[in-house]
Scaffold this active site. Structure first.
Site, short mmCIF file in Angstrom:
data_model
loop_
_atom_site.label_atom_id
_atom_site.label_comp_id
_atom_site.label_asym_id
_atom_site.label_seq_id
_atom_site.Cartn_x
_atom_site.Cartn_y
_atom_site.Cartn_z
N GLU A 1 67.22 38.25 4.24
CA GLU A 1 66.49 37.57 3.95
C GLU A 1 65.95 35.88 4.12
OE1 GLU A 1 66.71 37.62 -0.42
OE2 GLU A 1 66.08 39.94 -0.08
N HIS B 1 53.98 27.18 10.73
CA HIS B 1 53.87 26.20 11.84
C HIS B 1 53.15 26.72 12.91
CE1 HIS B 1 55.98 23.78 8.83
NE2 HIS B 1 56.65 24.55 9.07
N ILE C 1 50.83 46.07 13.79
CA ILE C 1 50.75 46.54 13.23
C ILE C 1 51.80 47.20 12.72
CG2 ILE C 1 49.41 48.47 14.16
CD1 ILE C 1 47.86 48.69 11.44
N ILE D 1 52.95 49.59 9.29
CA ILE D 1 52.36 50.57 7.64
C ILE D 1 53.92 51.12 6.98
CG2 ILE D 1 51.58 52.49 6.28
CD1 ILE D 1 50.19 50.13 7.83
N GLY E 1 48.91 58.06 7.69
CA GLY E 1 48.21 58.80 8.08
C GLY E 1 47.17 58.94 6.95
N LEU F 1 45.39 56.01 16.73
CA LEU F 1 44.91 54.87 16.02
C LEU F 1 44.10 54.07 17.01
CD1 LEU F 1 44.16 52.98 13.53
CD2 LEU F 1 46.49 52.27 14.09
N TYR F 2 44.40 53.86 17.77
CA TYR F 2 43.79 52.59 18.54
C TYR F 2 43.27 53.21 20.06
CZ TYR F 2 48.08 49.98 17.59
OH TYR F 2 49.63 49.91 17.03
#
Length: 182
Positions: free
Chosen positions: A37, A49, A88, A90, A97, A135-136
């Site tokens: 973390e 920044h 990206i 998901i 999907g 997708l692309y």
């Protein structure tokens, strides 16, 4: 349905979980690393920044903004070349999907072209990530080349497909023309 909002500190726990998911990272260009973390909090501070050349957005449910479904980023924004690189993720398998990625990529393309005045967005995608490639292509990206065996994933080298979309290509897409006619 969905919306984009700037990444917030409160999102980091969820993102850290995804960045430690070996199955998810196996689909992405980045190598798998154990990320604690503290590393993600430092990563977020560096983003704050560097906001002049990067945009990091959480993909959220538009009725419950605290429900983060994914992360989309536009990085390496170059104001001279008017270009940037999109990434990206998901996060949870059950959210893939469902059109979330298509929504987010389209929104980030619009933001890049119409708010940031970019004219080119590029990306790299693993050759075996067929859902991402579809997708692309659906959102207007064109294959420009291949970086052969450039990424080491799960004990073997995988090629990276380089794709890009230009603003004029995006504006000539039939689906965009029909939206503008309404």
């Amino acid at each position: 349905m969905y919306k984009l909002r700037e990444l917030e500190r409160i999102d980091l726990d969820r993102i850290n979980k995804w960045r430690n998911d070996q199955n998810l990272i196996a689909c992405l260009g980045a190598p798998y690393r154990y990320i604690n973390e503290d590393v993600d909090h430092e990563w977020y501070e560096k983003y704050l920044h560097a906001r002049n050349n990067s945009v990091r957005c959480a993909i959220v449910d538009d009725k419950q903004e605290e429900v983060v479904l994914g992360l989309i980023s536009l990085l390496d924004i170059n104001s001279i070349n008017r270009s940037g690189v999109i990434h990206i993720m998901i996060g949870d398998n059950e959210n893939r999907g469902k059109g979330i990625g298509t929504f987010a990529v389209n929104e980030m393309i619009k933001h890049a072209f119409y708010n940031l005045n970019l004219r080119r967005i590029e990306l790299g995608v693993l050759e075996n990530n067929l859902p991402a490639i579809r997708l692309y292509e659906k959102t207007g990206f064109v294959r420009e080349g291949v970086k052969r065996e450039s990424n080491y994933k799960n004990g073997k080298y995988v090629s990276m497909i380089i794709m890009a979309i230009l603003r004029e290509d995006y504006e000539s897409m039939p689906s965009l023309r029909s939206e503008n006619d309404e």
